[in-house]
Design a protein around this motif. Structure first.
Motif, PDB file in Angstrom:
ATOM      1  N   TYR A   9      50.909  84.671  27.520  1.00 32.38           N
ATOM      2  CA  TYR A   9      50.306  84.371  26.216  1.00 32.38           C
ATOM      3  C   TYR A   9      49.196  83.336  26.349  1.00 32.38           C
ATOM      4  CZ  TYR A   9      53.964  86.845  23.557  1.00 32.38           C
ATOM      5  OH  TYR A   9      54.792  87.794  23.005  1.00 32.38           O
ATOM      6  N   MET A  10      49.448  82.293  27.130  1.00 33.85           N
ATOM      7  CA  MET A  10      48.443  81.246  27.294  1.00 33.85           C
ATOM      8  C   MET A  10      47.236  81.778  28.058  1.00 33.85           C
ATOM      9  SD  MET A  10      49.760  78.962  25.472  1.00 33.85           S
ATOM     10  CE  MET A  10      48.412  77.803  25.668  1.00 33.85           C
ATOM     11  N   ALA A  11      47.461  82.660  29.023  1.00 36.39           N
ATOM     12  CA  ALA A  11      46.350  83.259  29.762  1.00 36.39           C
ATOM     13  C   ALA A  11      45.469  84.089  28.823  1.00 36.39           C
ATOM     14  CB  ALA A  11      46.880  84.120  30.908  1.00 36.39           C
ATOM     15  N   GLU A  12      46.084  84.787  27.882  1.00 35.69           N
ATOM     16  CA  GLU A  12      45.318  85.571  26.902  1.00 35.69           C
ATOM     17  C   GLU A  12      44.478  84.652  26.017  1.00 35.69           C
ATOM     18  OE1 GLU A  12      43.963  88.995  24.905  1.00 35.69           O
ATOM     19  OE2 GLU A  12      45.169  88.891  26.723  1.00 35.69           O
ATOM     20  N   LEU A  13      45.066  83.542  25.567  1.00 36.34           N
ATOM     21  CA  LEU A  13      44.313  82.574  24.761  1.00 36.34           C
ATOM     22  C   LEU A  13      43.182  81.950  25.581  1.00 36.34           C
ATOM     23  CD1 LEU A  13      47.266  80.821  22.887  1.00 36.34           C
ATOM     24  CD2 LEU A  13      45.527  82.318  21.866  1.00 36.34           C
ATOM     25  N   GLN A  14      43.429  81.732  26.871  1.00 33.64           N
ATOM     26  CA  GLN A  14      42.391  81.165  27.741  1.00 33.64           C
ATOM     27  C   GLN A  14      41.256  82.169  27.954  1.00 33.64           C
ATOM     28  OE1 GLN A  14      43.719  80.014  31.654  1.00 33.64           O
ATOM     29  NE2 GLN A  14      41.867  78.848  32.061  1.00 33.64           N
ATOM     30  N   ARG A  15      41.580  83.428  28.215  1.00 32.21           N
ATOM     31  CA  ARG A  15      40.534  84.456  28.384  1.00 32.21           C
ATOM     32  C   ARG A  15      39.684  84.578  27.135  1.00 32.21           C
ATOM     33  NH1 ARG A  15      44.678  87.000  31.210  1.00 32.21           N
ATOM     34  NH2 ARG A  15      45.363  88.162  29.379  1.00 32.21           N
ATOM     35  N   ALA A  16      40.293  84.357  25.975  1.00 29.20           N
ATOM     36  CA  ALA A  16      39.561  84.429  24.709  1.00 29.20           C
ATOM     37  C   ALA A  16      38.746  83.165  24.459  1.00 29.20           C
ATOM     38  CB  ALA A  16      40.540  84.655  23.557  1.00 29.20           C
ATOM     39  N   GLY A  17      38.913  82.150  25.308  1.00 27.90           N
ATOM     40  CA  GLY A  17      38.146  80.919  25.168  1.00 27.90           C
ATOM     41  C   GLY A  17      38.709  79.953  24.143  1.00 27.90           C
ATOM     42  N   LEU A  18      39.948  80.168  23.710  1.00 24.98           N
ATOM     43  CA  LEU A  18      40.530  79.326  22.673  1.00 24.98           C
ATOM     44  C   LEU A  18      41.248  78.099  23.243  1.00 24.98           C
ATOM     45  CD1 LEU A  18      41.877  82.230  20.455  1.00 24.98           C
ATOM     46  CD2 LEU A  18      39.804  80.866  20.084  1.00 24.98           C
ATOM     47  N   VAL A  19      41.660  78.181  24.503  1.00 21.78           N
ATOM     48  CA  VAL A  19      42.292  77.040  25.174  1.00 21.78           C
ATOM     49  C   VAL A  19      41.691  76.877  26.562  1.00 21.78           C
ATOM     50  CG1 VAL A  19      44.504  77.286  23.933  1.00 21.78           C
ATOM     51  CG2 VAL A  19      44.228  78.358  26.173  1.00 21.78           C
ATOM     52  N   ARG A  20      41.854  75.664  27.096  1.00 22.87           N
ATOM     53  CA  ARG A  20      41.450  75.378  28.476  1.00 22.87           C
ATOM     54  C   ARG A  20      42.686  75.002  29.271  1.00 22.87           C
ATOM     55  NH1 ARG A  20      38.360  70.647  28.031  1.00 22.87           N
ATOM     56  NH2 ARG A  20      38.562  70.665  25.782  1.00 22.87           N
ATOM     57  N   ALA A  21      42.733  75.407  30.519  1.00 23.05           N
ATOM     58  CA  ALA A  21      43.855  75.085  31.395  1.00 23.05           C
ATOM     59  C   ALA A  21      43.417  74.047  32.415  1.00 23.05           C
ATOM     60  CB  ALA A  21      44.347  76.340  32.112  1.00 23.05           C
ATOM     61  N   THR A  22      44.316  73.109  32.687  1.00 23.09           N
ATOM     62  CA  THR A  22      44.085  72.082  33.702  1.00 23.09           C
ATOM     63  C   THR A  22      45.334  71.957  34.546  1.00 23.09           C
ATOM     64  OG1 THR A  22      42.662  70.856  32.174  1.00 23.09           O
ATOM     65  CG2 THR A  22      43.500  69.649  34.081  1.00 23.09           C
ATOM     66  N   ARG A  23      45.159  71.940  35.857  1.00 21.89           N
ATOM     67  CA  ARG A  23      46.294  71.756  36.762  1.00 21.89           C
ATOM     68  C   ARG A  23      46.509  70.270  37.000  1.00 21.89           C
ATOM     69  NH1 ARG A  23      49.694  75.863  38.269  1.00 21.89           N
ATOM     70  NH2 ARG A  23      49.943  74.911  40.288  1.00 21.89           N
ATOM     71  N   ARG A  69      43.589  72.967  23.375  1.00 22.80           N
ATOM     72  CA  ARG A  69      42.663  73.764  22.562  1.00 22.80           C
ATOM     73  C   ARG A  69      41.224  73.427  22.928  1.00 22.80           C
ATOM     74  NH1 ARG A  69      44.330  75.001  16.873  1.00 22.80           N
ATOM     75  NH2 ARG A  69      42.287  74.182  16.338  1.00 22.80           N
ATOM     76  N   ASP A  70      40.368  74.430  22.906  1.00 19.38           N
ATOM     77  CA  ASP A  70      38.936  74.208  23.093  1.00 19.38           C
ATOM     78  C   ASP A  70      38.318  74.190  21.700  1.00 19.38           C
ATOM     79  OD1 ASP A  70      36.190  74.338  23.558  1.00 19.38           O
ATOM     80  OD2 ASP A  70      36.449  75.528  25.382  1.00 19.38           O
ATOM     81  N   GLU A  71      38.269  72.997  21.113  1.00 18.32           N
ATOM     82  CA  GLU A  71      37.846  72.863  19.715  1.00 18.32           C
ATOM     83  C   GLU A  71      36.420  73.350  19.485  1.00 18.32           C
ATOM     84  OE1 GLU A  71      39.918  72.377  17.402  1.00 18.32           O
ATOM     85  OE2 GLU A  71      41.606  71.504  18.472  1.00 18.32           O
ATOM     86  N   GLN A  72      35.541  73.147  20.464  1.00 17.29           N
ATOM     87  CA  GLN A  72      34.155  73.613  20.303  1.00 17.29           C
ATOM     88  C   GLN A  72      34.104  75.134  20.224  1.00 17.29           C
ATOM     89  OE1 GLN A  72      31.445  72.190  23.290  1.00 17.29           O
ATOM     90  NE2 GLN A  72      29.726  73.312  22.446  1.00 17.29           N
ATOM     91  N   ARG A  73      34.830  75.792  21.107  1.00 17.40           N
ATOM     92  CA  ARG A  73      34.853  77.265  21.098  1.00 17.40           C
ATOM     93  C   ARG A  73      35.527  77.807  19.840  1.00 17.40           C
ATOM     94  NH1 ARG A  73      33.202  80.824  25.421  1.00 17.40           N
ATOM     95  NH2 ARG A  73      34.632  82.121  24.296  1.00 17.40           N
ATOM     96  N   ILE A  74      36.577  77.119  19.388  1.00 21.79           N
ATOM     97  CA  ILE A  74      37.252  77.549  18.166  1.00 21.79           C
ATOM     98  C   ILE A  74      36.294  77.448  16.983  1.00 21.79           C
ATOM     99  CG2 ILE A  74      39.101  76.972  16.537  1.00 21.79           C
ATOM    100  CD1 ILE A  74      40.822  76.254  19.028  1.00 21.79           C
TER     101      ILE A  74
END
Length: 110
Positions: A71-85, A94-99
């Protein structure tokens, strides 16, 4: 001669597809206020800076880790969230600018 409709923006379609799942939409809503929805005392990194650990998202959602990751990968592909290791853990924010761009594009499209 028939007028053809303009092709929808692929980024907009991707975001709408990601948000069409009620659980993904809920996850994005929780990430809007992580301090309210996730245990801050157990965070290994600053949720405001880095995001929320996928294990905390998984615990809150009550779903399998693989399901939450998908689910998170789908949100990331859509540009709605960013992942950090952080070490072996993935954190999501959340990627507020993209949202905001998505909301503006949706307003112009509809």
């Amino acid at each position: 001669m028939a007028e053809t409709a303009p092709t929808p923006d692929p980024d907009l379609v991707s975001a709408l597809r990601a948000l069409s799942n009620p659980v993904r939409l809920q996850l994005l809503q929780w990430l809007r206020e992580p301090e309210r929805h996730f245990p801050m005392d157990q965070a290994i990194a600053d949720p405001a800076e880095v995001g929320v650990c996928v294990s905390h998202i998984q615990a809150r959602a009550g779903l399998a880790q693989s399901t939450v990751s998908a689910y998170m990968a789908e949100l990331q592909r859509a540009g709605l969230v960013r992942a950090t290791r952080v070490g072996k853990w993935t954190h999501y924010k959340r990627d507020e600018q993209r949202i905001a761009q998505f909301v503006a594009a949706l307003g112009k499209t509809l």
